[in-house]
Design a protein around this motif. Structure first.
Motif: not given
Ligand code: SF4
Ligand code: SF4
Length: 206
Positions: A9, A163, A165
């Motif tokens: 990320g 996401t 992340t």
């Protein structure tokens, strides 16, 4: 939680270090603290008043000899204080004092697995280390010092909702660097065969 470059990320730590903690968050933490302290204080004062009244009455009526009372009070005070100090846990930090930047992170192919595990590792509770707290990048829960701060949806507040992340990858806690989900039954029935704990299916789409 691991060192997979794929789950890395973006590291927004630099920006977060400069970002002031939202006032609402500080306010909620302080309100909780003030409420808990205020309640405990009032309960203590009430109990103390009862005890004083009872003791005075018994001494006045000659039921309790004053000197004997003072001696016993001093002894009880000491043992009660010792016991309270033993039980007091207060704020807790992760006990490993190692420099997290020297730790070799566990390497797992997270991105290939997140459709199965839904980054459930980033929902686990753990305490930050002294290093994390002093660094001031990773958020802790003001109501439960020094647990990592979670959002209402259950994930770590640094875990990107879309996401999954890590937003503080370069500064993530030592716990995240060392965590190995492979043998964790909360996550995998069989890591090698890519069979997640069926409970995690509930997290899909969240
Ligand atoms: S800091 Fe939070 S988002 Fe980052 S790896 Fe640790 S638990 Fe996950
Ligand atoms: S549960 Fe395991 S595979 Fe999934 S994101 Fe966390 S460390 Fe990676």
């Amino acid at each position: 939680m691991t060192d997979s470059t794929e789950k890395g990320g973006t590291d927004a730590a630099g920006a977060m270090a400069d970002e002031s903690v939202p006032r609402a968050e500080v306010g909620a933490g302080l309100a909780f603290l003030h409420g808990a302290v205020g309640t405990a204080l009032l309960q203590g004062v009430e109990a103390q008043a009862h005890l004083y009244a009872l003791t005075e009455l018994l001494i006045a009526r000659g039921v309790i000899p004053l000197k004997e009372f003072e001696r016993r009070k001093a002894a009880a005070m000491k043992s009660t204080t010792d016991e309270a100090m033993e039980q007091w846990q207060g704020a807790q930090v992760f006990p490993d004092e190692s420099d997290k930047y020297d730790v070799e992170p566990v390497d797992i192919d997270c991105l290939q697995r997140m459709g199965l595990c839904h980054a459930a590792c980033c929902r686990l509770e753990f305490n930050l280390s002294r290093q994390d707290v002093a660094e001031g990048v990773v958020r802790w829960d003001f109501a439960q010092p020094y647990k990592i701060k979670h959002r209402d949806d259950g994930w770590c507040s640094h875990c990107d909702p879309a996401t999954k992340t890590c937003g503080v990858r370069d500064h993530r806690p030592i716990v995240c660097r060392q965590y190995d989900c492979r043998q964790d039954a909360r996550i995998w029935v069989d890591f090698e065969r890519r069979i997640p704990n069926p409970e995690l299916a509930k997290l899909a789409g969240k």
